[in-house]
Design a protein around this motif. Structure first.
Motif, PDB file in Angstrom:
ATOM      1  N   UNK A   1      97.599  42.234  38.055  1.00  7.10           N
ATOM      2  CA  UNK A   1      96.616  41.628  38.628  1.00  7.10           C
ATOM      3  C   UNK A   1      95.426  42.800  39.016  1.00  7.10           C
ATOM      4  N   UNK A   2      95.701  43.907  39.343  1.00  5.53           N
ATOM      5  CA  UNK A   2      94.749  44.978  39.469  1.00  5.53           C
ATOM      6  C   UNK A   2      93.998  45.334  38.147  1.00  5.53           C
ATOM      7  N   UNK A   3      95.028  45.539  37.094  1.00  7.57           N
ATOM      8  CA  UNK A   3      94.648  46.091  35.597  1.00  7.57           C
ATOM      9  C   UNK A   3      93.741  44.978  35.157  1.00  7.57           C
ATOM     10  N   UNK A   4      94.313  43.456  35.357  1.00 10.68           N
ATOM     11  CA  UNK A   4      93.435  42.501  34.704  1.00 10.68           C
ATOM     12  C   UNK A   4      91.846  42.584  35.403  1.00 10.68           C
ATOM     13  N   UNK A   5      91.890  42.513  36.699  1.00  8.32           N
ATOM     14  CA  UNK A   5      90.427  42.672  37.469  1.00  8.32           C
ATOM     15  C   UNK A   5      89.816  43.749  36.929  1.00  8.32           C
ATOM     16  N   UNK A   6      90.322  45.029  36.792  1.00  4.46           N
ATOM     17  CA  UNK A   6      89.789  46.140  36.172  1.00  4.46           C
ATOM     18  C   UNK A   6      89.161  46.103  34.730  1.00  4.46           C
ATOM     19  N   UNK A   7      89.897  45.389  34.063  1.00  2.59           N
ATOM     20  CA  UNK A   7      89.456  45.196  32.560  1.00  2.59           C
ATOM     21  C   UNK A   7      88.378  44.088  32.661  1.00  2.59           C
TER      22      UNK A   7
ATOM     23  N   UNK B   1      86.093  43.759  35.150  1.00  7.79           N
ATOM     24  CA  UNK B   1      84.850  44.541  35.477  1.00  7.79           C
ATOM     25  C   UNK B   1      84.306  45.464  34.765  1.00  7.79           C
ATOM     26  N   UNK B   2      85.091  46.279  33.707  1.00  6.56           N
ATOM     27  CA  UNK B   2      84.695  46.878  32.613  1.00  6.56           C
ATOM     28  C   UNK B   2      83.993  45.846  31.559  1.00  6.56           C
ATOM     29  N   UNK B   3      84.482  44.808  31.196  1.00  4.07           N
ATOM     30  CA  UNK B   3      83.882  43.798  30.019  1.00  4.07           C
ATOM     31  C   UNK B   3      82.711  43.320  30.476  1.00  4.07           C
ATOM     32  N   UNK B   4      82.431  43.158  31.929  1.00  5.51           N
ATOM     33  CA  UNK B   4      81.388  42.598  32.616  1.00  5.51           C
ATOM     34  C   UNK B   4      80.223  43.575  32.429  1.00  5.51           C
ATOM     35  N   UNK B   5      80.627  44.718  32.943  1.00  5.62           N
ATOM     36  CA  UNK B   5      79.520  45.983  33.138  1.00  5.62           C
ATOM     37  C   UNK B   5      79.211  46.410  31.492  1.00  5.62           C
ATOM     38  N   UNK B   6      80.106  46.457  30.590  1.00  8.61           N
ATOM     39  CA  UNK B   6      79.632  46.534  29.112  1.00  8.61           C
ATOM     40  C   UNK B   6      78.917  45.545  28.919  1.00  8.61           C
ATOM     41  N   UNK B   7      79.109  44.210  29.139  1.00 10.10           N
ATOM     42  CA  UNK B   7      78.115  43.230  28.450  1.00 10.10           C
ATOM     43  C   UNK B   7      76.789  43.306  29.423  1.00 10.10           C
ATOM     44  N   UNK B   8      76.790  43.714  30.589  1.00  9.61           N
ATOM     45  CA  UNK B   8      75.302  43.887  31.285  1.00  9.61           C
ATOM     46  C   UNK B   8      74.640  44.920  30.669  1.00  9.61           C
ATOM     47  N   UNK B   9      75.550  46.038  30.367  1.00  5.32           N
ATOM     48  CA  UNK B   9      74.738  47.208  29.786  1.00  5.32           C
ATOM     49  C   UNK B   9      74.072  46.894  28.327  1.00  5.32           C
ATOM     50  N   UNK B  10      74.731  46.135  27.579  1.00  4.97           N
ATOM     51  CA  UNK B  10      74.211  45.666  26.215  1.00  4.97           C
ATOM     52  C   UNK B  10      73.205  44.947  26.334  1.00  4.97           C
ATOM     53  N   UNK B  11      73.076  43.852  27.483  1.00  6.23           N
ATOM     54  CA  UNK B  11      72.025  43.106  27.600  1.00  6.23           C
ATOM     55  C   UNK B  11      70.688  43.737  27.961  1.00  6.23           C
ATOM     56  N   UNK B  12      71.078  44.751  28.945  1.00  4.01           N
ATOM     57  CA  UNK B  12      69.740  45.708  29.286  1.00  4.01           C
ATOM     58  C   UNK B  12      69.335  46.500  28.353  1.00  4.01           C
ATOM     59  N   UNK B  13      70.103  47.108  27.112  1.00  3.98           N
ATOM     60  CA  UNK B  13      69.625  47.581  26.030  1.00  3.98           C
ATOM     61  C   UNK B  13      68.889  46.824  25.250  1.00  3.98           C
ATOM     62  N   UNK B  14      69.413  45.410  25.097  1.00  6.16           N
ATOM     63  CA  UNK B  14      68.869  44.586  24.076  1.00  6.16           C
ATOM     64  C   UNK B  14      67.183  44.180  24.904  1.00  6.16           C
ATOM     65  N   UNK B  15      67.189  44.104  26.014  1.00 10.04           N
ATOM     66  CA  UNK B  15      66.108  43.829  26.863  1.00 10.04           C
ATOM     67  C   UNK B  15      65.086  44.682  26.821  1.00 10.04           C
ATOM     68  N   UNK B  16      65.471  46.026  26.905  1.00  9.44           N
ATOM     69  CA  UNK B  16      64.574  46.865  26.724  1.00  9.44           C
ATOM     70  C   UNK B  16      64.024  47.133  25.109  1.00  9.44           C
TER      71      UNK B  16
END
Length: 175
Positions: free
Chosen positions: A10-16, A18-33
């Motif tokens: 469960x912890x590993x799934x939650x961690x993965x 969270x990483x996927x969401x953060x990666x997606x967020x960073x990609x969206x910020x880069x595209x926005x900029x």
């Protein structure tokens, strides 16, 4: 360790996740900029070009035409910067809402009037269905105006020529 296996999964799934969401967020910020930078460069380049033209233009009528273009592009640049600022505030959670009673029928009519030229030049047939009476909701009038404006501008920009756009406001007394 067998009882902990499930919890570790469960912890590993939650961690993965969270990483996927953060990666997606960073990609969206880069595209926005990237997109924002491109959108800002276009009117800025035009401003610079027209200022150079004005410096060299002896004809006063032409200078007035250039001045009108400069005014339009500077307002466009201002709106783009405001939009970028709003997106930044929204992503940081710093958006403030100034709610109060808003007649959305009047507000939509106001937006329609402001965009009348663009709507008229478009090849989109608008079908308007709004009540004659007020339809009042508790909203932030500025942000609601921007939503209505963005919707209509996007219809004009992106709808296929010869299509219809239906804009309808109904009031059932509650919504």
């Amino acid at each position: 360790f067998e009882p902990l296996h499930s919890e570790l999964d469960d912890i590993r799934y939650g961690f993965n996740t969270a990483i996927a969401e953060e990666t997606k967020s960073q990609k969206m910020k880069t595209e926005l900029i990237s997109n924002g930078s491109h959108d800002l460069k276009t009117p800025l380049t035009s401003l610079i070009s027209y200022i150079d033209l004005m410096k060299q233009e002896p004809d006063e009528a032409k200078r007035q035409e250039y001045l009108a273009v400069l005014e339009r592009n500077s307002m466009r640049l201002k709106h783009l910067i405001e939009d970028l600022f709003e997106v930044s505030k929204a992503t940081s959670g710093a958006v403030t809402m100034n709610r109060g009673p808003v007649d959305i029928v009047s507000l939509m009519k106001q937006v329609r009037l402001e965009l009348e030229d663009k709507i008229g030049r478009s090849q989109v047939e608008f079908r308007w269905n709004m009540p004659d009476d007020k339809a009042v909701l508790i909203l932030d009038s500025e942000k609601t105006y921007r939503v209505f404006e963005n919707l209509l501008v996007n219809i004009v920009k992106y709808a296929l020529p010869g299509t219809r756009a239906y804009v309808e406001i109904t009031d059932d007394g509650e919504t």
